[in-house]
Design a protein around this motif. Structure first.
Motif, PDB file in Angstrom:
ATOM      1  N   MET A   1       0.844  -1.184   0.000  1.00  0.00           N
ATOM      2  CA  MET A   1       0.000   0.000   0.000  1.00  0.00           C
ATOM      3  C   MET A   1       0.885   1.241   0.000  1.00  0.00           C
ATOM      4  O   MET A   1       1.815   1.348   0.778  1.00  0.00           O
ATOM      5  N   THR A   2       0.615   2.156  -0.879  1.00  0.00           N
ATOM      6  CA  THR A   2       1.380   3.387  -0.972  1.00  0.00           C
ATOM      7  C   THR A   2       0.639   4.491  -0.234  1.00  0.00           C
ATOM      8  O   THR A   2      -0.578   4.628  -0.368  1.00  0.00           O
ATOM      9  N   THR A   3       1.392   5.283   0.538  1.00  0.00           N
ATOM     10  CA  THR A   3       0.790   6.422   1.228  1.00  0.00           C
ATOM     11  C   THR A   3       1.522   7.692   0.823  1.00  0.00           C
ATOM     12  O   THR A   3       2.684   7.649   0.420  1.00  0.00           O
ATOM     13  N   THR A   4       0.833   8.813   0.948  1.00  0.00           N
ATOM     14  CA  THR A   4       1.404  10.112   0.631  1.00  0.00           C
ATOM     15  C   THR A   4       1.165  11.039   1.815  1.00  0.00           C
ATOM     16  O   THR A   4       0.088  11.033   2.399  1.00  0.00           O
ATOM     17  N   SER A  26      14.721  11.292   1.953  1.00  0.00           N
ATOM     18  CA  SER A  26      14.814  10.067   1.145  1.00  0.00           C
ATOM     19  C   SER A  26      15.430   8.907   1.915  1.00  0.00           C
ATOM     20  O   SER A  26      15.197   7.747   1.585  1.00  0.00           O
ATOM     21  N   GLY A  30      11.358   3.151   4.213  1.00  0.00           N
ATOM     22  CA  GLY A  30      10.066   3.030   3.550  1.00  0.00           C
ATOM     23  C   GLY A  30       9.737   4.124   2.561  1.00  0.00           C
ATOM     24  O   GLY A  30       8.799   3.998   1.779  1.00  0.00           O
ATOM     25  N   THR A  32       9.681   6.102  -0.689  1.00  0.00           N
ATOM     26  CA  THR A  32       9.938   5.724  -2.079  1.00  0.00           C
ATOM     27  C   THR A  32      10.003   6.921  -3.017  1.00  0.00           C
ATOM     28  O   THR A  32      10.451   6.794  -4.155  1.00  0.00           O
ATOM     29  N   THR A  46       6.207  10.032  -0.597  1.00  0.00           N
ATOM     30  CA  THR A  46       5.472   8.813  -0.891  1.00  0.00           C
ATOM     31  C   THR A  46       6.211   7.689  -0.193  1.00  0.00           C
ATOM     32  O   THR A  46       7.448   7.657  -0.194  1.00  0.00           O
ATOM     33  N   SER A  47       5.460   6.776   0.412  1.00  0.00           N
ATOM     34  CA  SER A  47       6.106   5.692   1.146  1.00  0.00           C
ATOM     35  C   SER A  47       5.281   4.422   1.069  1.00  0.00           C
ATOM     36  O   SER A  47       4.106   4.443   0.718  1.00  0.00           O
ATOM     37  N   GLU A  48       5.934   3.323   1.411  1.00  0.00           N
ATOM     38  CA  GLU A  48       5.281   2.022   1.395  1.00  0.00           C
ATOM     39  C   GLU A  48       4.271   1.895   2.530  1.00  0.00           C
ATOM     40  O   GLU A  48       3.326   1.128   2.445  1.00  0.00           O
ATOM     41  N   GLN A  49       4.503   2.641   3.598  1.00  0.00           N
ATOM     42  CA  GLN A  49       3.627   2.649   4.764  1.00  0.00           C
ATOM     43  C   GLN A  49       3.757   4.029   5.400  1.00  0.00           C
ATOM     44  O   GLN A  49       4.693   4.753   5.091  1.00  0.00           O
TER      45      GLN A  49
END
Length: 70
Positions: A1-4, A26, A30, A32, A46-49
Motif C-alpha cells: 500500500m502506498t501512502t502520501t 529520502s 520506507g 519511495t 510517498t512511502s510504502e507505509q
C-alpha cells in the motif's frame, strides 16, 4: 500500500536547500519518493507505509530547516 504525506518546510531559499531536504527525507525507511517545491515550501513524500511525523521533522531539521504546519 502506498501512502502520501504533505508538509511545509520553512527556511529554504535555493536549489541547494531543496537538495538537502530531499536527501535527508529520502533516507527514511520506507520512503519511495520525495518532492520538494522551493516556491511554496511544500514537501510531499510517498512511502510504502505511513512514516512517523517525528522522523520526518528530524530529517528536515538535520538538513537545517523546520517543518511548519501540515
Amino acid at each position: 500500500m502506498t501512502t502520501t504525506a504533505s508538509y511545509t518546510v520553512t527556511g529554504m531559499t535555493c536549489a541547494h536547500c531543496v537538495t538537502s531536504v530531499t536527501e535527508e527525507v529520502s533516507q527514511l525507511p520506507g520512503v519511495t519518493g520525495v518532492e520538494v517545491d522551493l516556491a511554496t515550501g511544500g514537501l510531499t513524500l510517498t512511502s510504502e507505509q505511513p512514516v512517523d511525523e517525528a522522523a520526518v521533522r528530524a530529517a528536515v531539521e538535520e538538513a537545517g530547516y523546520e517543518v511548519g504546519g501540515r
